[in-house]
Design a protein around this motif. Structure first.
Motif, PDB file in Angstrom:
ATOM      1  N   MET A  66     -13.356  21.657  42.125  1.00 40.81           N
ATOM      2  CA  MET A  66     -12.192  22.556  41.823  1.00 40.81           C
ATOM      3  C   MET A  66     -12.164  24.032  42.462  1.00 40.81           C
ATOM      4  N   ASN A  67     -10.903  24.479  42.572  1.00 44.79           N
ATOM      5  CA  ASN A  67     -10.824  25.701  43.336  1.00 44.79           C
ATOM      6  C   ASN A  67     -10.054  26.545  42.607  1.00 44.79           C
ATOM      7  N   TYR A  68     -10.477  27.959  42.769  1.00 45.64           N
ATOM      8  CA  TYR A  68      -9.595  28.946  42.245  1.00 45.64           C
ATOM      9  C   TYR A  68      -8.612  29.503  43.249  1.00 45.64           C
ATOM     10  N   LEU A  69      -7.656  30.223  42.986  1.00 48.57           N
ATOM     11  CA  LEU A  69      -6.550  30.546  43.702  1.00 48.57           C
ATOM     12  C   LEU A  69      -7.039  32.078  44.316  1.00 48.57           C
ATOM     13  N   ASP A  70      -6.864  33.054  43.573  1.00 44.59           N
ATOM     14  CA  ASP A  70      -7.030  34.677  43.734  1.00 44.59           C
ATOM     15  C   ASP A  70      -8.259  35.209  43.301  1.00 44.59           C
ATOM     16  N   VAL A  71      -9.233  35.299  44.029  1.00 45.06           N
ATOM     17  CA  VAL A  71     -10.846  35.568  43.265  1.00 45.06           C
ATOM     18  C   VAL A  71     -11.024  36.589  44.165  1.00 45.06           C
ATOM     19  N   ARG A  72     -11.627  37.806  43.356  1.00 44.64           N
ATOM     20  CA  ARG A  72     -11.928  39.073  43.758  1.00 44.64           C
ATOM     21  C   ARG A  72     -13.227  39.587  43.134  1.00 44.64           C
ATOM     22  N   PRO A  73     -14.220  40.405  44.039  1.00 44.03           N
ATOM     23  CA  PRO A  73     -15.490  40.931  43.303  1.00 44.03           C
ATOM     24  C   PRO A  73     -15.253  42.125  42.334  1.00 44.03           C
ATOM     25  N   ASN A 110     -15.822  20.421  32.755  1.00 43.53           N
ATOM     26  CA  ASN A 110     -14.863  19.420  32.373  1.00 43.53           C
ATOM     27  C   ASN A 110     -14.087  19.108  33.661  1.00 43.53           C
ATOM     28  N   ALA A 111     -13.779  20.064  34.440  1.00 41.05           N
ATOM     29  CA  ALA A 111     -12.724  19.788  35.790  1.00 41.05           C
ATOM     30  C   ALA A 111     -13.587  19.198  36.733  1.00 41.05           C
ATOM     31  N   VAL A 112     -14.872  19.646  36.947  1.00 42.68           N
ATOM     32  CA  VAL A 112     -15.794  19.031  38.050  1.00 42.68           C
ATOM     33  C   VAL A 112     -16.103  17.700  37.733  1.00 42.68           C
ATOM     34  N   ALA A 113     -16.513  17.517  36.423  1.00 40.76           N
ATOM     35  CA  ALA A 113     -16.784  16.101  35.799  1.00 40.76           C
ATOM     36  C   ALA A 113     -15.496  15.268  36.025  1.00 40.76           C
ATOM     37  N   ALA A 114     -14.223  15.443  35.809  1.00 41.82           N
ATOM     38  CA  ALA A 114     -13.565  14.522  36.024  1.00 41.82           C
ATOM     39  C   ALA A 114     -13.272  14.102  37.566  1.00 41.82           C
ATOM     40  N   GLU A 115     -13.488  15.357  38.520  1.00 43.33           N
ATOM     41  CA  GLU A 115     -13.463  14.921  39.759  1.00 43.33           C
ATOM     42  C   GLU A 115     -14.709  14.060  40.169  1.00 43.33           C
ATOM     43  N   TRP A 116     -15.974  14.183  39.777  1.00 37.66           N
ATOM     44  CA  TRP A 116     -17.050  13.561  39.793  1.00 37.66           C
ATOM     45  C   TRP A 116     -16.843  12.027  39.341  1.00 37.66           C
ATOM     46  N   LEU A 117     -16.485  11.814  38.108  1.00 38.56           N
ATOM     47  CA  LEU A 117     -16.269  10.530  37.527  1.00 38.56           C
ATOM     48  C   LEU A 117     -15.263   9.753  38.273  1.00 38.56           C
ATOM     49  N   SER A 118     -14.126  10.455  38.814  1.00 36.97           N
ATOM     50  CA  SER A 118     -13.208   9.693  39.507  1.00 36.97           C
ATOM     51  C   SER A 118     -13.416   9.309  40.959  1.00 36.97           C
ATOM     52  N   SER A 119     -14.427   9.974  41.241  1.00 35.04           N
ATOM     53  CA  SER A 119     -14.875   9.811  42.925  1.00 35.04           C
ATOM     54  C   SER A 119     -15.988   8.705  42.727  1.00 35.04           C
ATOM     55  N   VAL A 163     -21.899  26.259  44.176  1.00 37.58           N
ATOM     56  CA  VAL A 163     -21.018  27.101  43.652  1.00 37.58           C
ATOM     57  C   VAL A 163     -20.726  28.243  44.765  1.00 37.58           C
ATOM     58  N   ALA A 164     -19.535  28.631  44.711  1.00 40.16           N
ATOM     59  CA  ALA A 164     -18.978  29.741  45.421  1.00 40.16           C
ATOM     60  C   ALA A 164     -18.129  30.735  44.697  1.00 40.16           C
ATOM     61  N   PRO A 165     -17.637  31.742  44.845  1.00 38.64           N
ATOM     62  CA  PRO A 165     -16.719  32.689  44.206  1.00 38.64           C
ATOM     63  C   PRO A 165     -15.472  31.802  43.850  1.00 38.64           C
ATOM     64  N   ALA A 166     -15.189  31.126  44.642  1.00 38.03           N
ATOM     65  CA  ALA A 166     -13.942  30.478  44.254  1.00 38.03           C
ATOM     66  C   ALA A 166     -13.657  29.043  44.336  1.00 38.03           C
ATOM     67  N   SER A 167     -14.874  28.259  44.088  1.00 37.93           N
ATOM     68  CA  SER A 167     -14.730  26.832  44.024  1.00 37.93           C
ATOM     69  C   SER A 167     -16.063  26.410  43.347  1.00 37.93           C
ATOM     70  N   LEU A 168     -16.248  25.129  42.977  1.00 39.86           N
ATOM     71  CA  LEU A 168     -17.215  24.579  42.109  1.00 39.86           C
ATOM     72  C   LEU A 168     -17.058  23.077  42.220  1.00 39.86           C
ATOM     73  N   HIS A 169     -18.246  22.676  42.646  1.00 35.00           N
ATOM     74  CA  HIS A 169     -18.192  21.048  42.922  1.00 35.00           C
ATOM     75  C   HIS A 169     -19.542  20.546  42.565  1.00 35.00           C
ATOM     76  N   ILE A 170     -19.667  19.258  41.748  1.00 38.26           N
ATOM     77  CA  ILE A 170     -20.797  18.708  41.222  1.00 38.26           C
ATOM     78  C   ILE A 170     -21.590  18.189  42.525  1.00 38.26           C
ATOM     79  N   ASP A 171     -22.908  18.563  42.521  1.00 39.06           N
ATOM     80  CA  ASP A 171     -23.736  18.165  43.670  1.00 39.06           C
ATOM     81  C   ASP A 171     -24.813  17.050  43.356  1.00 39.06           C
ATOM     82  N   ALA A 172     -26.017  17.442  42.890  1.00 37.28           N
ATOM     83  CA  ALA A 172     -27.102  16.753  43.005  1.00 37.28           C
ATOM     84  C   ALA A 172     -27.918  16.579  41.336  1.00 37.28           C
ATOM     85  N   ALA A 173     -28.591  15.472  41.423  1.00 44.32           N
ATOM     86  CA  ALA A 173     -29.153  15.034  40.130  1.00 44.32           C
ATOM     87  C   ALA A 173     -30.545  16.035  39.902  1.00 44.32           C
TER      88      ALA A 173
END
Length: 230
Positions: free
Chosen positions: A1-8, A88-97, A215-225
């Motif tokens: 999942m990705n965010y759009l306008d992220v600022r520190p 839940n958003a990244v879990a949906a991506e992970w399950l779908s893939s 994890v990045a400031p503007a994104s999140l993706h499931i990776d490893a067990a």
């Protein structure tokens, strides 16, 4: 999942569960906290954090607090996503893939009895339920859940235990919105009943899974067990 306008920004204070006062470019900004948990080890004065700005001018707050850097002695800062909708958003991506194999009819927010589970699907004709829990608490390389007692989480684990006995494939998926945890464990010191229920669920055939994230400031993706220790 990705965010759009992220600022520190820098965290200053949390006057209530829902808002944070942040310092950004020399001014004070009020941000919505997308997590009602304690996050006490993360939301410390001066902590570097990241805000996602909304294009909606009608909002009461202009942005959401979505990630925080946790300082660790002798180690690089640990970036932790604290957006409670993100697991839940990244879990949906992970399950779908195909994270749990090929699924049919994957759908979120599945109502069953008096409860609502995060995901339902079928797998080779067998019903599957997946309940997702986001885990932001890390101590000395261990990810721990919960950081505060959760009656809803306890109820769901017990219900999945009963459904597993009826032939359902049931999973509790702990999403760690951070990278580098060496193990996952229930936080027995905070809620012994949850730790006991999770052990009973595993004994009954419920799959207890933990996955970390890139994890990045503007994104999140499931990776490893991550190894689970009950």
């Amino acid at each position: 999942m990705n965010y759009l306008d992220v600022r520190p920004a820098r965290f200053l204070s949390r006057p209530n569960r829902f808002i944070a006062h942040m310092e950004q470019d020399g001014r004070i900004v009020t941000a919505h906290i997308k997590n009602t948990g304690r996050c006490a080890e993360l939301l410390l004065p001066g902590a570097k954090a990241y805000l996602e700005y909304s294009p909606n001018p009608a909002r009461r707050t202009p942005c959401d607090l979505v990630a925080v850097e946790k300082e660790r002695p002798g180690l690089p800062p640990l970036l932790v996503n604290i957006d409670s909708a993100a697991p839940n958003a990244v879990a949906a991506e992970w399950l779908s893939s195909g994270g749990l194999g090929a699924l049919e009819g994957l759908r979120p927010e599945y109502a069953l009895g008096g409860s609502r589970f995060d995901f339902y699907a079928e797998q080779r004709g067998r019903p599957l339920l997946v309940e997702v829990k986001g885990c932001t608490l890390e101590r000395e390389g261990a990810a721990l859940f919960p950081d505060a007692p959760t009656l809803r989480g306890l109820r769901h684990v017990r219900e999945l235990t009963a459904l597993a006995a009826q032939g359902w494939r049931c999973c509790v998926l702990f999403v760690l919105p951070m990278k580098g945890a060496r193990r996952f464990a229930p936080n027995r010191a905070v809620q012994p009943a949850f730790a006991d229920a999770l052990q009973a669920a595993a004994n009954a055939g419920v799959e207890v899974l933990a996955r970390d994230c890139l994890v990045a400031p503007a994104s999140l993706h499931i990776d490893a067990a991550v190894p689970v220790e009950l």
